[in-house]
Design an enzyme around this catalytic site. Structure first.
Site, PDB file in Angstrom:
ATOM      1  N   SER A   1     -37.145   0.371  22.372  1.00  0.00           N
ATOM      2  CA  SER A   1     -37.576  -0.637  21.406  1.00  0.00           C
ATOM      3  C   SER A   1     -36.533  -1.748  21.293  1.00  0.00           C
ATOM      4  CB  SER A   1     -37.806   0.016  20.051  1.00  0.00           C
ATOM      5  OG  SER A   1     -38.639   1.134  20.230  1.00  0.00           O
TER       6      SER A   1
HETATM    7  C1  LIG Z   1     -41.327   3.519  22.134  1.00  0.00           C
HETATM    8  S1  LIG Z   1     -41.154   4.910  23.179  1.00  0.00           S
HETATM    9  C2  LIG Z   1     -39.744   5.753  22.567  1.00  0.00           C
HETATM   10  C3  LIG Z   1     -38.428   5.098  22.676  1.00  0.00           C
HETATM   11  C4  LIG Z   1     -37.284   6.069  22.658  1.00  0.00           C
HETATM   12  N1  LIG Z   1     -37.005   6.583  21.348  1.00  0.00           N
HETATM   13  C5  LIG Z   1     -36.082   5.453  23.300  1.00  0.00           C
HETATM   14  O1  LIG Z   1     -35.050   5.319  22.645  1.00  0.00           O
HETATM   15  O2  LIG Z   1     -36.178   5.120  24.489  1.00  0.00           O
HETATM   16  C6  LIG Z   1     -42.413   6.050  22.610  1.00  0.00           C
HETATM   17  C7  LIG Z   1     -42.352   7.387  23.305  1.00  0.00           C
HETATM   18  O3  LIG Z   1     -43.178   8.307  22.620  1.00  0.00           O
HETATM   19  C8  LIG Z   1     -43.692   9.206  23.564  1.00  0.00           C
HETATM   20  N2  LIG Z   1     -44.827   9.907  22.950  1.00  0.00           N
HETATM   21  C9  LIG Z   1     -46.103   9.475  22.792  1.00  0.00           C
HETATM   22  N3  LIG Z   1     -46.844  10.403  22.164  1.00  0.00           N
HETATM   23  C10 LIG Z   1     -46.021  11.443  21.905  1.00  0.00           C
HETATM   24  C11 LIG Z   1     -46.201  12.695  21.286  1.00  0.00           C
HETATM   25  N4  LIG Z   1     -47.389  13.068  20.792  1.00  0.00           N
HETATM   26  N5  LIG Z   1     -45.140  13.528  21.209  1.00  0.00           N
HETATM   27  C12 LIG Z   1     -43.933  13.172  21.711  1.00  0.00           C
HETATM   28  N6  LIG Z   1     -43.709  11.999  22.329  1.00  0.00           N
HETATM   29  C13 LIG Z   1     -44.734  11.140  22.412  1.00  0.00           C
HETATM   30  C14 LIG Z   1     -44.029   8.330  24.740  1.00  0.00           C
HETATM   31  O4  LIG Z   1     -44.162   9.073  25.928  1.00  0.00           O
HETATM   32  C15 LIG Z   1     -42.833   7.381  24.753  1.00  0.00           C
HETATM   33  O5  LIG Z   1     -41.829   7.842  25.583  1.00  0.00           O
END
Ligand SMILES: C[S@@+](CC[C@H](N)C(=O)[O-])C[C@H]1O[C@@H](n2cnc3c(N)ncnc32)[C@H](O)[C@@H]1O
Length: 376
Positions: A99
């Site tokens: 983000s």
């Molecule tokens: C905006 S990104 C996260 C950024 C991360 N915190 C970073 O510092 O790089 C959102 C993430 O949520 C994951 N995601 C989506 N649905 C999810 C779920 N139900 N449980 C866990 N992770 C999930 C996606 O695969 C993605 O990697």
């Protein structure tokens, strides 16, 4: 580290400091210790206007451009189409990102973790935010859950290489991570329409939940909640961040241009049109609260003869829509009278004194959730 990376990194830190983005004392030092580029994958993705698709940028081929993207003020897309689209091919949908630095800092400030707090992060992604959490509360107190196995593997090794050892687990974060519960804090870096019941169960009374929230395909909001003894979480909207949704709550894809093209000839012209002249982004947020599941798109703001720009509202099944074209009147189509619903929602917003985004409160129980305007 190359001179370029060092320089870009320093410049970003200084511009964030000037903009007052380090809201908590610990944030600047944590930000300085965790290098964003140590977590960025070797292929990142940027929007390409010409092809209307996401294009890949490989570190090996364009190291300067890659470095600039990593240390830009915006978010960095690290995966498209759940990893199914290989580098070099056009990507349709971003599915993981680091983000924007401003959003990361704002969410962490809202979470306000303290040394030794047990924290659950939903959406490990690259591991970058987990590293920042480790800096603040200590590695052994951080559990981070990711649904995508490939992302999880890379994040685990990047975290280790950078010297962090949080508990990194593969799973559906909507279910929390019961075996490490209870948590003092829960931060989701993927947005939810409905706050999962498991989060309410796994955060202790007095604990805090911070998550982006989306009332419809286009909506945005960051919510902060404190768990009560009675299992109800209460809080407020603390930002207007837009995040990708958790996998289990993704809205069905809807091609708005296609919906319009297929139905506009059958649309009904309406002469008495609701006035949306004063509807600013706060009003738009209020509309999304009142019209959950109705996407709101603004076109051509400030262009030509239409001072307010055009508005297009569409139900998520694509069956009903309303279009306000400024001078040219309005059109509606489908079983729902979205023009009337929009008029009611705008009247509600005005009747409540035009609340701003931050004026909304949020209450969540296992049965459901409510977003409501707080008294100012
Ligand atoms: C905006 S990104 C996260 C950024 C991360 N915190 C970073 O510092 O790089 C959102 C993430 O949520 C994951 N995601 C989506 N649905 C999810 C779920 N139900 N449980 C866990 N992770 C999930 C996606 O695969 C993605 O990697």
């Amino acid at each position: 580290m190359s001179a370029d990376l060092q320089d870009l990194r320093q410049r970003l830190t200084e511009s964030l400091a000037r903009a007052g983005e380090f809201q908590k004392d610990w944030q600047r030092s944590a930000f300085e210790r965790v290098a964003r580029h140590a977590f960025a994958p070797d292929t990142v993705w940027v929007w390409d206007e010409a092809s209307s698709a996401w294009g890949s940028v490989a570190r090996a081929e364009e190291p300067g451009r890659w470095a600039e993207l990593v240390y830009a003020a915006g978010s960095l897309v690290t995966q498209v189409d759940d990893g199914r689209t290989p580098p070099g091919k056009p990507g349709r949908e971003p599915t993981s990102s680091i983000s924007s630095p401003g959003a990361v800092l704002n969410m962490l400030a809202a979470l306000d973790p303290q040394l030794g707090d047990r924290v659950l992060e939903v959406g490990t992604g690259s591991g970058y935010n987990a590293a920042l959490l480790c800096e603040r509360v200590g590695d052994r107190f951080v559990t981070t859950v990711e649904i995508d196995p490939a992302l999880l593997r890379t994040a685990t090794s990047r975290l280790r290489e950078a010297g962090y050892r949080p508990h990194v687990v593969l799973g559906d974060g909507e279910e929390g991570w019961p075996s490490s519960a209870p948590f003092d804090r829960l931060i989701s870096t993927a947005s939810v329409r409905h706050v999962p019941a498991a989060w309410l169960e796994q955060v202790r009374p007095g604990g805090v939940i911070v998550t982006p929230w989306f009332p419809n395909a286009h909506g945005r909001g960051l919510i902060w909640l404190r768990m009560g003894e009675d299992g109800t979480a209460r809080g407020r909207v603390v930002g207007g961040e837009t995040f990708m949704p958790v996998r289990g709550q993704r809205p069905a894809p809807l091609d708005v241009a296609e919906v319009w093209a297929a139905t506009h000839e059958r649309a009904e012209r309406v002469v008495i049109v609701p006035d949306l002249g004063d509807v600013d982004p706060h009003g738009e947020f209020a509309l999304s609260v009142r019209l959950p599941g109705v996407g709101c798109y603004r076109q051509g703001q400030g262009q030509g003869q239409d001072p307010h720009g055009g508005w297009f509202f569409v139900s998520e099944d694509g069956a009903s829509w309303a279009q306000l074209t400024g001078g040219a009147g309005a059109y509606r189509h489908g079983p729902r009278d979205l023009l009337a619903e929009v008029a009611d929602a705008v009247a509600w917003w005005r009747d409540h004194g035009r609340p701003r985004l931050h004026d909304f409160g949020v209450t969540v129980t296992k049965e459901g959730q409510e977003v409501w305007p707080r008294a100012r």
